[in-house]
Design a protein around this motif. Structure first.
Motif, PDB file in Angstrom:
ATOM      1  N   LYS A   1       0.828  -1.114  -0.051  1.00 34.08           N
ATOM      2  CA  LYS A   1      -0.029   0.012   0.109  1.00 34.08           C
ATOM      3  C   LYS A   1       0.963   1.355   0.084  1.00 34.08           C
ATOM      4  CE  LYS A   1      -4.102   1.897   2.322  1.00 34.08           C
ATOM      5  NZ  LYS A   1      -5.161   1.706   3.149  1.00 34.08           N
ATOM      6  N   GLU A   2       0.737   2.194  -1.000  1.00 29.34           N
ATOM      7  CA  GLU A   2       1.397   3.416  -0.985  1.00 29.34           C
ATOM      8  C   GLU A   2       0.672   4.497  -0.175  1.00 29.34           C
ATOM      9  OE1 GLU A   2       3.978   3.124  -2.331  1.00 29.34           O
ATOM     10  OE2 GLU A   2       3.910   1.145  -3.402  1.00 29.34           O
ATOM     11  N   ALA A   3       1.545   5.454  -0.102  1.00 27.34           N
ATOM     12  CA  ALA A   3       0.918   6.618   0.793  1.00 27.34           C
ATOM     13  C   ALA A   3      -0.393   7.266   0.087  1.00 27.34           C
ATOM     14  CB  ALA A   3       2.090   7.757   0.907  1.00 27.34           C
ATOM     15  N   ASP A   4      -0.525   7.371  -0.981  1.00 29.56           N
ATOM     16  CA  ASP A   4      -1.513   7.963  -1.643  1.00 29.56           C
ATOM     17  C   ASP A   4      -2.748   7.016  -1.669  1.00 29.56           C
ATOM     18  OD1 ASP A   4      -0.750   6.122  -3.471  1.00 29.56           O
ATOM     19  OD2 ASP A   4      -0.331   7.473  -5.354  1.00 29.56           O
TER      20      ASP A   4
ATOM     21  N   HIS B   1       1.513  -4.016  -6.777  1.00 33.20           N
ATOM     22  CA  HIS B   1       1.017  -5.341  -6.668  1.00 33.20           C
ATOM     23  C   HIS B   1       1.562  -6.145  -7.741  1.00 33.20           C
ATOM     24  CE1 HIS B   1      -2.498  -5.457  -9.331  1.00 33.20           C
ATOM     25  NE2 HIS B   1      -2.624  -4.213  -9.018  1.00 33.20           N
ATOM     26  N   SER B   2       1.595  -7.421  -7.487  1.00 33.30           N
ATOM     27  CA  SER B   2       2.202  -8.420  -8.714  1.00 33.30           C
ATOM     28  C   SER B   2       1.402  -8.305  -9.959  1.00 33.30           C
ATOM     29  CB  SER B   2       2.216  -9.946  -8.032  1.00 33.30           C
ATOM     30  OG  SER B   2       3.025 -10.039  -6.918  1.00 33.30           O
ATOM     31  N   VAL B   3       1.757  -8.363 -10.961  1.00 32.71           N
ATOM     32  CA  VAL B   3       0.932  -8.495 -12.248  1.00 32.71           C
ATOM     33  C   VAL B   3       0.589  -9.766 -12.551  1.00 32.71           C
ATOM     34  CG1 VAL B   3       1.977  -6.281 -13.079  1.00 32.71           C
ATOM     35  CG2 VAL B   3       2.930  -8.215 -13.777  1.00 32.71           C
ATOM     36  N   THR B   4       1.290 -10.763 -11.687  1.00 32.16           N
ATOM     37  CA  THR B   4       1.074 -12.261 -11.906  1.00 32.16           C
ATOM     38  C   THR B   4       0.170 -12.568 -10.547  1.00 32.16           C
ATOM     39  OG1 THR B   4       3.156 -12.709 -11.111  1.00 32.16           O
ATOM     40  CG2 THR B   4       3.032 -12.653 -13.571  1.00 32.16           C
TER      41      THR B   4
END
Length: 202
Positions: free
Chosen positions: A155-158, A163-166
């Motif tokens: 989880k980013e600050a914004d 996350h994984s694209v797979t």
């Protein structure tokens, strides 16, 4: 003796040819199309949108396509879900969706993805809940579910997520993970559909 050898030669050659052809047919129809088991699916504990507790292993008996997503995702998640809806519709035409095949979507943003938000997301993208399990839980539960399935989530600050694209996985009737796919524009839709059909025919 030479006459006997000459007589047996075509018979032996013919038998060897039949064995070779049989091996090729077996490899193509069974060995080639059969998907290997890559891992055991974890028995994650989550909730439906109605608050019902669900154990992943309790839903054994169907081929399942499992997606991790969040509703505010601007690109990869909705594209993946839309592609899954295409496959859903093809399976419905064959009478397989909800009976032999089930899709599972697990949010990793349960704080923002309330049941109402998820229902709106599902309606907007054309998800048929008769064969599509939409799961949520606490932040700890959904984070653990992603980790147990080998999906990286940060989880980013914004408020967005890296996350994984797979993180799209195909699970067989016995809770074995058989294949993992790219999400978004790189999702191989035809391959996923073909793999589902192959599992049903195993």
């Amino acid at each position: 003796m030479n006459v006997l050898r000459r007589a047996w030669f075509p018979v032996t050659a013919g038998l060897l040819a039949l064995i070779l052809i049989g091996g090729l047919v077996y490899w193509f129809w069974w060995g080639y199309t059969r998907l290997p088991i890559s891992d055991r699916a974890p028995d994650v504990q989550l909730q439906t949108l109605n608050g019902e507790q669900v154990s992943f292993h309790e839903h054994a008996g169907k081929v399942r396509l499992v997606e991790f997503y969040y509703a505010k995702c601007p690109d990869i998640c909705p594209v993946t879900t839309a592609n899954m809806v295409q496959i859903q519709n093809r399976l419905k035409e064959k009478g397989l969706f909800g009976t032999e095949v089930e899709f599972v979507s697990i949010t990793f943003d349960p704080t923002n993805d309330t049941p109402d938000v998820i229902r709106e997301y599902a309606n907007r993208l054309g998800i048929d809940p008769s064969g599509w399990l939409l799961l949520t839980g606490t932040e700890e539960q959904t984070k653990k579910a992603a980790e147990d399935f080998g999906v990286y989530v940060q989880k980013e600050a914004d408020g967005t997520f890296t996350h994984s694209v797979t993180s799209l996985q195909l699970v067989d009737e016995k809770n074995n993970i058989r294949k993992t796919y790219k999400m978004g524009e790189g999702m191989p839709v035809e391959e996923v559909y073909s793999d589902i059909m192959n599992l049903l025919n195993d």
